[in-house]
Design a protein around this motif. Structure first.
Motif, short mmCIF file in Angstrom:
data_model
loop_
_atom_site.label_atom_id
_atom_site.label_comp_id
_atom_site.label_asym_id
_atom_site.label_seq_id
_atom_site.Cartn_x
_atom_site.Cartn_y
_atom_site.Cartn_z
N LYS A 253 0.82 -1.22 0.00
CA LYS A 253 0.00 0.00 0.00
C LYS A 253 0.85 1.26 0.00
O LYS A 253 0.38 2.33 -0.42
N ARG A 254 2.10 1.16 0.41
CA ARG A 254 2.97 2.34 0.40
C ARG A 254 3.13 2.89 -1.01
O ARG A 254 3.28 4.10 -1.19
N ARG A 255 3.10 2.03 -2.00
CA ARG A 255 3.21 2.52 -3.38
C ARG A 255 1.97 3.32 -3.79
O ARG A 255 2.02 4.08 -4.75
N LEU A 256 0.87 3.15 -3.06
CA LEU A 256 -0.37 3.83 -3.42
C LEU A 256 -0.64 5.06 -2.57
O LEU A 256 -1.12 6.08 -3.07
N GLY A 270 3.34 5.69 -8.76
CA GLY A 270 2.69 5.45 -7.49
C GLY A 270 1.28 5.97 -7.52
O GLY A 270 0.87 6.69 -8.44
N GLY A 271 0.50 5.62 -6.50
CA GLY A 271 -0.86 6.13 -6.38
C GLY A 271 -1.74 5.78 -7.57
O GLY A 271 -1.58 4.72 -8.21
N ALA A 272 -2.67 6.68 -7.86
CA ALA A 272 -3.61 6.45 -8.96
C ALA A 272 -2.90 6.35 -10.30
O ALA A 272 -3.39 5.69 -11.22
N ASP A 273 -1.72 7.00 -10.43
CA ASP A 273 -0.98 6.92 -11.69
C ASP A 273 -0.56 5.48 -11.98
O ASP A 273 -0.64 5.01 -13.13
N LEU A 274 -0.12 4.79 -10.95
CA LEU A 274 0.27 3.39 -11.12
C LEU A 274 -0.94 2.55 -11.51
O LEU A 274 -0.88 1.72 -12.43
N VAL A 275 -2.06 2.75 -10.82
CA VAL A 275 -3.26 1.98 -11.10
C VAL A 275 -3.76 2.26 -12.51
O VAL A 275 -4.11 1.34 -13.26
N PHE A 317 -8.02 3.48 4.54
CA PHE A 317 -8.62 2.50 3.65
C PHE A 317 -9.30 3.19 2.47
O PHE A 317 -9.18 2.76 1.32
N ARG A 318 -10.01 4.28 2.75
CA ARG A 318 -10.71 5.00 1.68
C ARG A 318 -9.70 5.62 0.71
O ARG A 318 -9.94 5.62 -0.51
N ALA A 319 -8.60 6.14 1.21
CA ALA A 319 -7.58 6.71 0.33
C ALA A 319 -7.03 5.66 -0.62
O ALA A 319 -6.77 5.94 -1.79
#
Length: 346
Positions: A253-256, A270-275, A317-319
């Motif tokens: 989760k640290r990557r997000l 990372g974050g939404a960019d990774l997803v 969790f929501r983040a």
């Protein structure tokens, strides 16, 4: 026909429901499904006689009562696992008949006294026992429940003549799961074992686990210092290179939601960019592990200084969910479902 949940992200009981019962025990998995988990995740390691058992690692002094059993005192040894020297008791030194006499303990018992209060009550179980639990819970709930099988230390077990992919395929056959189906997700930190599962014709999604640091051990064995690190798979080009080979990736989760590590190359996402990049490559994205205790939350979300106290878990969790992930691994399945419901509420 079994109905499948249309809600996303998929809520996966990480080793069952270890926030409430010792991880990898039958009651932990059964409780996970009663709390609403849509899948559960076992870690798979092998015994000396080729039985797949459920333990966090093949070194079991922290998750069983083996250290207090005088009949196994002589089994304590030191060996190298994936380049790291460890001392303890290892599953590959026991037969299943011997391991079945051990009792489980909660790995995070110092933080989770409620779960640890069940230490010593439940035996170690096998993959085939969990497959039966999944089948039974699925029938009782009239819904499709999934298994997310993680293969631990595959190269190590290969060297011992205990190939996890071969043992896994045999277990599926004997349990009536055939070669797998849409209920099955397979994951590993080593891409080679995932490739071999595909070659064996084991059906189901294959997901590469991307650690926060380091390099896959199987690639180190094959290429030494030239082996690509985990960060290389978290780039746009790295994700597209995985497309067609695997079905998804799973990241810590640290990557997000965590701060980027110092020295992380700019191309590492990372974050939404990774997803978003993974989705663009046709890959699903899972993340691990969402936990409510201060010890595991970002500093800004902690309540007080006590490590075991629950902080602003719902906010974290929501983040994570807001990044668009397809699946979340949680130690408390009910909390994962609550966060998903709150996120989806108008």
């Amino acid at each position: 026909m079994l109905r499948d949940s249309a809600d996303r992200p998929l809520v996966i009981g990480h080793r069952g429901a270890p926030g409430y019962r010792p991880e990898h025990t039958a009651p932990s998995y059964e409780l996970a499904f009663r709390l609403g988990a849509e899948a559960v995740e076992p870690d798979l390691v092998a015994t000396r006689d080729g039985v797949l058992v459920l333990r966090h690692e093949n070194e079991i002094s922290g998750t069983t009562d083996v250290s207090s059993r005088p009949e196994f005192a002589a089994r304590r040894t030191t060996r190298e696992i994936d380049g790291t020297e460890l001392t303890g008791w290892f599953t590959e030194d026991f037969t299943w008949a011997e391991l079945s006499t051990l009792r489980a303990t909660e790995r995070l018992g110092a933080l989770r006294q409620a779960s640890a209060s069940f230490d010593g009550r439940y035996p170690v179980i096998r993959l085939r026992d969990l497959l039966a639990i999944v089948d039974r819970a699925s029938d009782e709930g009239d819904r499709m429940l999934r298994l997310v099988a993680e293969f631990k230390h595959a190269s190590h077990f290969d060297a011992l003549g205990l190939p996890l992919d071969e043992l896994f395929a045999a277990e599926l056959d004997s349990a009536g799961w055939g070669r797998g189906d849409e209920r099955l997700i397979m994951e590993a930190f080593e891409p080679t074992v995932l490739d071999r599962l595909g070659v064996r014709g084991v059906r189901g999604s294959r997901v590469l686990l991307i650690e926060d640091t380091g390099t896959p051990w199987d690639l180190v064995l094959a290429s030494g210092r030239q082996a690509p690190p985990y960060d290389s798979f978290a780039t746009e080009s790295g994700l597209y290179a995985l497309a067609g080979r695997f079905d998804g990736v799973s990241v810590g989760k640290r990557r997000l939601v965590g701060p980027a590590r110092r020295g992380t190359p700019a191309e590492v996402l990372g974050g939404a960019d990774l997803v978003d990049a993974a989705h663009g490559a046709g890959l699903s994205v899972f993340t691990w592990t969402l936990r409510p205790e201060n010890r595991f939350l970002a500093p800004a979300r902690r309540h007080g200084a006590a490590r075991g106290v629950w902080g602003d878990w719902l906010g974290e969790f929501r983040a994570v969910i807001e990044t668009g992930v397809d699946g979340i691994f949680v130690d408390h399945p009910d909390l994962g479902l609550e966060a998903r419901a709150v996120h989806g509420a108008p």
